[in-house]
Design an enzyme around this catalytic site. Structure first.
Site, mmCIF file in Angstrom:
data_model
loop_
_atom_site.group_PDB
_atom_site.id
_atom_site.type_symbol
_atom_site.label_atom_id
_atom_site.label_comp_id
_atom_site.label_asym_id
_atom_site.label_seq_id
_atom_site.Cartn_x
_atom_site.Cartn_y
_atom_site.Cartn_z
ATOM 1 N N ARG A 103 35.749 35.250 37.329
ATOM 2 C CA ARG A 103 36.543 36.420 36.903
ATOM 3 C C ARG A 103 35.679 37.208 35.936
ATOM 4 O O ARG A 103 35.272 36.689 34.893
ATOM 5 C CB ARG A 103 37.835 35.978 36.226
ATOM 6 C CG ARG A 103 38.489 37.109 35.469
ATOM 7 C CD ARG A 103 39.889 36.794 35.005
ATOM 8 N NE ARG A 103 40.820 36.816 36.118
ATOM 9 C CZ ARG A 103 42.140 36.895 35.981
ATOM 10 N NH1 ARG A 103 42.684 36.971 34.780
ATOM 11 N NH2 ARG A 103 42.930 36.897 37.038
ATOM 12 N N HIS A 130 41.131 42.057 43.469
ATOM 13 C CA HIS A 130 41.816 40.801 43.108
ATOM 14 C C HIS A 130 42.291 40.132 44.406
ATOM 15 O O HIS A 130 43.493 40.044 44.674
ATOM 16 C CB HIS A 130 42.987 41.097 42.163
ATOM 17 C CG HIS A 130 43.457 39.919 41.371
ATOM 18 N ND1 HIS A 130 42.908 38.656 41.515
ATOM 19 C CD2 HIS A 130 44.421 39.799 40.417
ATOM 20 C CE1 HIS A 130 43.528 37.825 40.687
ATOM 21 N NE2 HIS A 130 44.433 38.482 40.011
ATOM 22 N N GLN A 133 44.991 37.243 44.503
ATOM 23 C CA GLN A 133 46.349 37.708 44.210
ATOM 24 C C GLN A 133 46.984 38.351 45.447
ATOM 25 O O GLN A 133 48.150 38.106 45.746
ATOM 26 C CB GLN A 133 46.311 38.725 43.060
ATOM 27 C CG GLN A 133 47.676 39.259 42.687
ATOM 28 C CD GLN A 133 48.560 38.200 42.048
ATOM 29 O OE1 GLN A 133 48.168 37.569 41.078
ATOM 30 N NE2 GLN A 133 49.756 37.995 42.594
ATOM 31 N N ASP A 225 51.815 47.197 38.911
ATOM 32 C CA ASP A 225 50.913 46.415 38.053
ATOM 33 C C ASP A 225 50.782 47.167 36.737
ATOM 34 O O ASP A 225 51.180 48.334 36.640
ATOM 35 C CB ASP A 225 49.546 46.264 38.756
ATOM 36 C CG ASP A 225 48.575 45.377 37.968
ATOM 37 O OD1 ASP A 225 49.039 44.540 37.158
ATOM 38 O OD2 ASP A 225 47.345 45.522 38.155
ATOM 39 N N CYS A 265 52.085 41.073 39.950
ATOM 40 C CA CYS A 265 51.133 39.959 39.842
ATOM 41 C C CYS A 265 51.231 39.257 38.491
ATOM 42 O O CYS A 265 50.785 38.128 38.363
ATOM 43 C CB CYS A 265 49.711 40.458 40.089
ATOM 44 S SG CYS A 265 49.104 41.598 38.833
ATOM 45 N N ARG A 293 50.068 31.558 44.113
ATOM 46 C CA ARG A 293 48.633 31.590 43.785
ATOM 47 C C ARG A 293 48.040 30.198 43.996
ATOM 48 O O ARG A 293 46.939 30.049 44.526
ATOM 49 C CB ARG A 293 48.422 32.024 42.327
ATOM 50 C CG ARG A 293 48.785 33.454 42.005
ATOM 51 C CD ARG A 293 47.825 34.442 42.624
ATOM 52 N NE ARG A 293 46.445 34.242 42.237
ATOM 53 C CZ ARG A 293 45.885 34.669 41.109
ATOM 54 N NH1 ARG A 293 46.591 35.380 40.253
ATOM 55 N NH2 ARG A 293 44.610 34.442 40.845
HETATM 56 N N1 NVA Z 1 45.122 44.960 36.859
HETATM 57 C C1 NVA Z 1 45.284 43.824 35.984
HETATM 58 C C2 NVA Z 1 45.604 42.594 36.767
HETATM 59 C C3 NVA Z 1 45.823 41.373 35.933
HETATM 60 C C4 NVA Z 1 46.088 40.154 36.754
HETATM 61 C C5 NVA Z 1 43.996 43.623 35.180
HETATM 62 O O1 NVA Z 1 42.910 43.758 35.739
HETATM 63 O O2 NVA Z 1 44.101 43.359 33.981
HETATM 64 N N1 CP Z 2 47.911 37.609 38.100
HETATM 65 C C1 CP Z 2 46.862 37.061 37.463
HETATM 66 O O1 CP Z 2 45.732 37.074 37.946
HETATM 67 O O2 CP Z 2 47.179 36.458 36.289
HETATM 68 P P1 CP Z 2 46.178 35.893 35.197
HETATM 69 O O3 CP Z 2 45.481 37.083 34.583
HETATM 70 O O4 CP Z 2 47.045 35.174 34.216
HETATM 71 O O5 CP Z 2 45.186 34.975 35.846
#
Ligand code: NVA
Ligand code: CP
Length: 306
Positions: A103, A130, A133, A225, A265, A293
């Site tokens: 990540r 993502h 997800q 989101d 998500c 997930r």
């Molecule tokens: N768009 C959000 C998704 C978090 C799971 C981010 O990138 O922070």
């Molecule tokens: N939805 C998601 O990816 O959650 P986290 O940021 O908690 O991993």
């Protein structure tokens, strides 16, 4: 399947369905106490340059349930944090591990890691994508609607990683999709072009509009989101102003189908992109989505690491 899962477009429709089918099976087996140690003796490194609750815990628990071993690797503890090139990190970790989940911010870092690794790389979120997800979302939609093909998905909000992966994932699975995104926060042009191409080749509807109600009209699934993603915290106030009117609330849900489901998500910012009322009304499915997930990522791990 490819060696890696870097973007949702790495998967064909058949591969997506294969992943979902195995995820359903693994979910059933877990609930019925049937062991599935498909990855006995395998190790997964999990590199995190951003925070996480769901991704970290579901990959870690999933790897354990598959009989393997997960290693949490915070980038600040790795030499990456002190400037060791990702290419060298890739060559070293390939000699210890059987796979890596990462990540991070830039998609290029993930593709560089994949290019220099001899082991599978899984994107656990970048600024662009993502994919894990979206696969969990598709699994959740299919569980609830029994099919994917022919459904209409509406996405309301920021043109971020979720919007981009969702667009490609839904169209590839045979669903129509309508996105309501303010002009200044649009998804990247590459994704728009790819979306147009998939929609055209498969006779699907894809459009981007400014009006959330136009997007949500007759939708089977409404998705949103956060307005400020990880890394954009300093823009939060400006974004709250820009996204006014892009909230998933009871007014908006009136134009969707009566049996429309809502997905998020998580983490959610109540009263920003979604009201408390709508989140709680659809909480069962939203938390099932979070649970999925686990199942879908176990399926990805089996497909890539076994
Ligand atoms: N768009 C959000 C998704 C978090 C799971 C981010 O990138 O922070
Ligand atoms: N939805 C998601 O990816 O959650 P986290 O940021 O908690 O991993």
């Amino acid at each position: 399947m490819n060696k890696d899962l870097l973007k949702i477009e790495d998967l064909s429709k058949e591969e997506i369905l294969d992943i979902l089918n195995l995820a359903d099976q693994l979910k059933y087996e877990l609930k019925h106490g049937i062991k599935h140690h498909h990855l006995e003796g395998k190790t997964l490194g999990m590199i995190f340059e951003k925070s996480s609750t769901r991704t970290r815990v579901s990959f870690e628990a999933g790897m354990y349930q598959l009989g393997g071993y997960p290693l949490f690797l915070s980038s600040s503890d790795l030499q990456i944090g002190r400037g060791e090139p990702i290419q060298d990190t890739a060559r070293v970790l390939s000699r210890y591990l059987n796979g890596i989940m990462i990540r991070t911010f830039s998609q290029k870092e993930v593709s560089d890691l994949a290019e220099c690794s001899s082991i599978p790389i899984i994107n656990g979120l970048t600024d662009d994508e993502h994919p894990c997800q979206i696969l969990a979302d598709l699994m959740t939609i299919r569980e609830n609607k029994n099919i994917l093909e022919g459904l209409k998905v509406a996405y309301i909000g920021d043109g971020n990683n979720m919007a981009q992966s969702l667009l490609i994932g839904c169209l590839t699975s045979g669903m129509d999709i309508s996105l309501a995104i303010p002009n200044n926060y649009m998804i990247k042009e590459d994704y728009i072009n790819k979306g147009i191409e998939i929609a055209k080749n498969n006779n699907l509807n894809f459009n981007i509009v400014n009006d959330p109600k136009e997007a949500a009209k007759d939708a089977d699934v409404v998705i949103t989101d956060v307005w400020a993603s990880m890394g954009q915290e300093s823009e939060t106030l400006e974004r709250i102003k820009a996204f006014k009117g892009y909230q998933v609330n009871s007014e908006l849900m009136k134009v969707a189908k009566d049996d429309a489901i809502v997905l998020h998500c998580l983490p959610a910012h109540r009263e920003e992109e979604i009201t408390e009322e709508i989140l709680e009304k659809h909480a069962d499915i939203i938390f099932e989505e979070a649970e999925n997930r686990l199942h879908v990522q176990k399926s990805i791990l089996v497909k890539l690491l076994k």
